[in-house]
Design a protein around this motif. Sequence first.
Motif, PDB file in Angstrom:
ATOM      1  N   ASP A   1      54.163 -14.932   3.264  1.00 42.20           N
ATOM      2  CA  ASP A   1      54.250 -14.600   4.689  1.00 42.20           C
ATOM      3  C   ASP A   1      53.949 -13.112   4.809  1.00 42.20           C
ATOM      4  O   ASP A   1      54.783 -12.260   4.482  1.00 42.20           O
ATOM      5  N   ALA A   2      52.750 -12.801   5.286  1.00 48.97           N
ATOM      6  CA  ALA A   2      52.132 -11.489   5.057  1.00 48.97           C
ATOM      7  C   ALA A   2      52.441 -10.468   6.146  1.00 48.97           C
ATOM      8  O   ALA A   2      51.534  -9.925   6.788  1.00 48.97           O
ATOM      9  N   TYR A   3      53.724 -10.176   6.309  1.00 50.03           N
ATOM     10  CA  TYR A   3      54.120  -9.178   7.311  1.00 50.03           C
ATOM     11  C   TYR A   3      54.249  -7.789   6.674  1.00 50.03           C
ATOM     12  O   TYR A   3      55.293  -7.128   6.775  1.00 50.03           O
ATOM     13  N   PHE A   4      53.200  -7.359   6.018  1.00 49.82           N
ATOM     14  CA  PHE A   4      53.216  -6.080   5.320  1.00 49.82           C
ATOM     15  C   PHE A   4      53.173  -4.917   6.312  1.00 49.82           C
ATOM     16  O   PHE A   4      52.392  -4.937   7.271  1.00 49.82           O
ATOM     17  N   PRO A   5      53.988  -3.870   6.087  1.00 49.55           N
ATOM     18  CA  PRO A   5      53.911  -2.692   6.948  1.00 49.55           C
ATOM     19  C   PRO A   5      52.589  -1.960   6.731  1.00 49.55           C
ATOM     20  O   PRO A   5      52.177  -1.723   5.598  1.00 49.55           O
ATOM     21  N   LEU A   6      51.919  -1.599   7.823  1.00 50.07           N
ATOM     22  CA  LEU A   6      50.588  -1.000   7.723  1.00 50.07           C
ATOM     23  C   LEU A   6      50.523   0.419   8.260  1.00 50.07           C
ATOM     24  O   LEU A   6      49.788   1.253   7.731  1.00 50.07           O
ATOM     25  N   SER A   7      51.255   0.715   9.309  1.00 50.16           N
ATOM     26  CA  SER A   7      51.222   2.056   9.896  1.00 50.16           C
ATOM     27  C   SER A   7      52.433   2.239  10.797  1.00 50.16           C
ATOM     28  O   SER A   7      52.849   1.303  11.482  1.00 50.16           O
ATOM     29  N   SER A   8      52.981   3.457  10.803  1.00 46.25           N
ATOM     30  CA  SER A   8      54.123   3.769  11.664  1.00 46.25           C
ATOM     31  C   SER A   8      53.682   4.338  13.010  1.00 46.25           C
ATOM     32  O   SER A   8      54.517   4.718  13.829  1.00 46.25           O
ATOM     33  N   GLU A   9      52.383   4.402  13.263  1.00 48.83           N
ATOM     34  CA  GLU A   9      51.887   4.943  14.523  1.00 48.83           C
ATOM     35  C   GLU A   9      52.116   3.962  15.675  1.00 48.83           C
ATOM     36  O   GLU A   9      52.191   2.752  15.472  1.00 48.83           O
ATOM     37  N   LYS A  10      52.168   4.528  16.866  1.00 49.17           N
ATOM     38  CA  LYS A  10      52.355   3.705  18.061  1.00 49.17           C
ATOM     39  C   LYS A  10      51.192   2.746  18.255  1.00 49.17           C
ATOM     40  O   LYS A  10      51.391   1.562  18.554  1.00 49.17           O
ATOM     41  N   HIS A  11      49.976   3.250  18.098  1.00 49.98           N
ATOM     42  CA  HIS A  11      48.783   2.407  18.170  1.00 49.98           C
ATOM     43  C   HIS A  11      47.736   2.957  17.207  1.00 49.98           C
ATOM     44  O   HIS A  11      46.848   3.711  17.594  1.00 49.98           O
ATOM     45  N   PRO A  12      47.845   2.591  15.937  1.00 47.82           N
ATOM     46  CA  PRO A  12      46.879   3.067  14.946  1.00 47.82           C
ATOM     47  C   PRO A  12      45.502   2.456  15.164  1.00 47.82           C
ATOM     48  O   PRO A  12      45.364   1.382  15.751  1.00 47.82           O
ATOM     49  N   SER A  13      44.492   3.154  14.665  1.00 43.29           N
ATOM     50  CA  SER A  13      43.125   2.650  14.760  1.00 43.29           C
ATOM     51  C   SER A  13      42.921   1.500  13.776  1.00 43.29           C
ATOM     52  O   SER A  13      43.711   1.306  12.842  1.00 43.29           O
ATOM     53  N   VAL A  14      41.844   0.777  13.973  1.00 47.53           N
ATOM     54  CA  VAL A  14      41.502  -0.299  13.048  1.00 47.53           C
ATOM     55  C   VAL A  14      41.302   0.261  11.649  1.00 47.53           C
ATOM     56  O   VAL A  14      41.737  -0.324  10.648  1.00 47.53           O
ATOM     57  N   GLU A  15      40.655   1.419  11.547  1.00 43.67           N
ATOM     58  CA  GLU A  15      40.409   2.044  10.247  1.00 43.67           C
ATOM     59  C   GLU A  15      41.719   2.414   9.558  1.00 43.67           C
ATOM     60  O   GLU A  15      41.873   2.228   8.344  1.00 43.67           O
ATOM     61  N   THR A  16      42.685   2.925  10.320  1.00 43.95           N
ATOM     62  CA  THR A  16      43.995   3.255   9.754  1.00 43.95           C
ATOM     63  C   THR A  16      44.692   1.999   9.240  1.00 43.95           C
ATOM     64  O   THR A  16      45.302   2.008   8.165  1.00 43.95           O
ATOM     65  N   LEU A  17      44.584   0.932   9.980  1.00 40.53           N
ATOM     66  CA  LEU A  17      45.213  -0.322   9.561  1.00 40.53           C
ATOM     67  C   LEU A  17      44.538  -0.879   8.307  1.00 40.53           C
ATOM     68  O   LEU A  17      45.211  -1.416   7.425  1.00 40.53           O
ATOM     69  N   GLN A  18      43.224  -0.724   8.210  1.00 47.89           N
ATOM     70  CA  GLN A  18      42.537  -1.161   6.995  1.00 47.89           C
ATOM     71  C   GLN A  18      43.033  -0.375   5.783  1.00 47.89           C
ATOM     72  O   GLN A  18      43.251  -0.944   4.712  1.00 47.89           O
ATOM     73  N   LYS A  19      43.214   0.929   5.950  1.00 45.74           N
ATOM     74  CA  LYS A  19      43.748   1.745   4.855  1.00 45.74           C
ATOM     75  C   LYS A  19      45.168   1.312   4.502  1.00 45.74           C
ATOM     76  O   LYS A  19      45.565   1.314   3.335  1.00 45.74           O
TER      77      LYS A  19
ATOM     78  N   ARG B   1      52.901  -8.790  16.831  1.00 48.33           N
ATOM     79  CA  ARG B   1      53.304  -8.897  18.226  1.00 48.33           C
ATOM     80  C   ARG B   1      52.395  -8.042  19.106  1.00 48.33           C
ATOM     81  O   ARG B   1      51.794  -7.071  18.648  1.00 48.33           O
ATOM     82  N   SER B   2      52.325  -8.393  20.354  1.00 47.05           N
ATOM     83  CA  SER B   2      51.501  -7.639  21.315  1.00 47.05           C
ATOM     84  C   SER B   2      52.350  -6.542  21.956  1.00 47.05           C
ATOM     85  O   SER B   2      52.571  -6.512  23.167  1.00 47.05           O
ATOM     86  N   VAL B   3      52.836  -5.600  21.087  1.00 46.60           N
ATOM     87  CA  VAL B   3      53.691  -4.499  21.541  1.00 46.60           C
ATOM     88  C   VAL B   3      53.324  -3.222  20.791  1.00 46.60           C
ATOM     89  O   VAL B   3      52.633  -3.262  19.765  1.00 46.60           O
ATOM     90  N   ASP B   4      53.781  -2.079  21.309  1.00 45.09           N
ATOM     91  CA  ASP B   4      53.639  -0.814  20.587  1.00 45.09           C
ATOM     92  C   ASP B   4      54.320  -0.905  19.225  1.00 45.09           C
ATOM     93  O   ASP B   4      55.323  -1.617  19.068  1.00 45.09           O
ATOM     94  N   PHE B   5      53.787  -0.177  18.248  1.00 47.52           N
ATOM     95  CA  PHE B   5      54.350  -0.095  16.889  1.00 47.52           C
ATOM     96  C   PHE B   5      54.383  -1.456  16.183  1.00 47.52           C
ATOM     97  O   PHE B   5      55.153  -1.655  15.238  1.00 47.52           O
ATOM     98  N   ALA B   6      53.540  -2.377  16.596  1.00 46.25           N
ATOM     99  CA  ALA B   6      53.593  -3.732  16.046  1.00 46.25           C
ATOM    100  C   ALA B   6      53.281  -3.798  14.558  1.00 46.25           C
ATOM    101  O   ALA B   6      53.678  -4.761  13.886  1.00 46.25           O
ATOM    102  N   THR B   7      52.579  -2.806  14.026  1.00 48.40           N
ATOM    103  CA  THR B   7      52.196  -2.855  12.611  1.00 48.40           C
ATOM    104  C   THR B   7      53.116  -2.025  11.719  1.00 48.40           C
ATOM    105  O   THR B   7      52.873  -1.914  10.523  1.00 48.40           O
ATOM    106  N   GLU B   8      54.165  -1.449  12.300  1.00 47.78           N
ATOM    107  CA  GLU B   8      55.113  -0.668  11.495  1.00 47.78           C
ATOM    108  C   GLU B   8      56.039  -1.606  10.714  1.00 47.78           C
ATOM    109  O   GLU B   8      56.201  -1.473   9.495  1.00 47.78           O
ATOM    110  N   LYS B   9      56.642  -2.536  11.399  1.00 49.95           N
ATOM    111  CA  LYS B   9      57.512  -3.545  10.777  1.00 49.95           C
ATOM    112  C   LYS B   9      57.136  -4.888  11.389  1.00 49.95           C
ATOM    113  O   LYS B   9      57.834  -5.409  12.266  1.00 49.95           O
TER     114      LYS B   9
END
Length: 353
Positions: A228-246, A274-282
């Motif tokens: 279940d691949a809920y890996f943390p990717l970025s702590s930014e409010k809305h990171p770019s696609v490139e940041t998320l790839q990194k 989720r369709s919210v701010d900081f969705a890729t942090e946790k």
Amino acid sequence: MKILAPCQLPAMNYKQLTFNCKLLTALCLLLTVACTRPSPPVYSGQKMRGVNLVAPSQPIDTAVFRPILNINAEWVAVVPYGFCREGEPHFYFHTNKMWWGETKEGTAKTIELAHQSGLKVMLKPHAWVGRGGYTGDFDLKTEADWLMFEKDFGDYVLANARIADSTKAELFCIATEMDNFARKRAPFWRALIKQVREIYHGPLTYADNWNHYPRNPFWADLDYVGVDAYFPLSSEKHPSVETLQKGWKLHLDELEDFAAKVQKPILFTEFGYRSVDFATEKPWESNDTKAENMALQADAYRAFFKEVWPRKWLVGAFAWKWFLHQPRNFHRDAFSPQEKPAEGVLKEGYGQK
């Protein structure tokens, strides 16, 4: 060509010679490791393009599967929940108090209708603990309690294995995110998997949490490593696609190393945002309140399909989550990509060859 006598060679002190020898030894060791390290398995089949279904509360027909086909998905995960309470040694399932889609009849009918619609099925039982507590933390205090719980839980898994067999489900996921239970009671799980294989003869997996899968004790008994691949990717409010790839790179390196170690391909039994701010942090969080951000959800899907989807050890992925029942108000559920920009990204990603 002038040949120098030994006495004419450049002087080299002992420290330099020792350093060069150590360097040469290290290089030889690296070459040895590189040559002996196994490569991760390559999954040669058609990648599974799937969504995790929310069990419908009422009976359905094939019409509810058309939107799934419209996003180029070819699989659905049918998810019949069972229920327990933290610290109590009982597990309840397939009762009349549950939604129609969680009963034996509703589960089997959902699989039948999915097949009629041209979709393949992963049957994927889930446990629901108390008021939504994390299943991986479930624990009991005594051996007697564990044995009682294992009897109930084993009956639940085997009942679903029989449904998977009778409906010819293409894949059976034996359970989902039971971290503590899996780690403390490994002999039970190995015995249970043997019982499942006597009933259901298709491939097996287990949906492990993103931060627990390396410690799972029974991957050798299964066909795919399920994550279940809920890996943390970025702590930014809305990171770019490139940041998320990194943000994916370290996790992907670890997943690839693990696939090579156990010589099993990896299936993302769940992934989503989720369709919210900081969705890729946790990404695993679901019960906090953050401002709506549909664009970030779509960007997170874009990064997934750019960075993760091409990996050759990846069996496929099942997006979390997709509603079948009516009335539909998907905007109230932040995880659902339905009727949001993320749905279009999912369609485009699943449309890749």
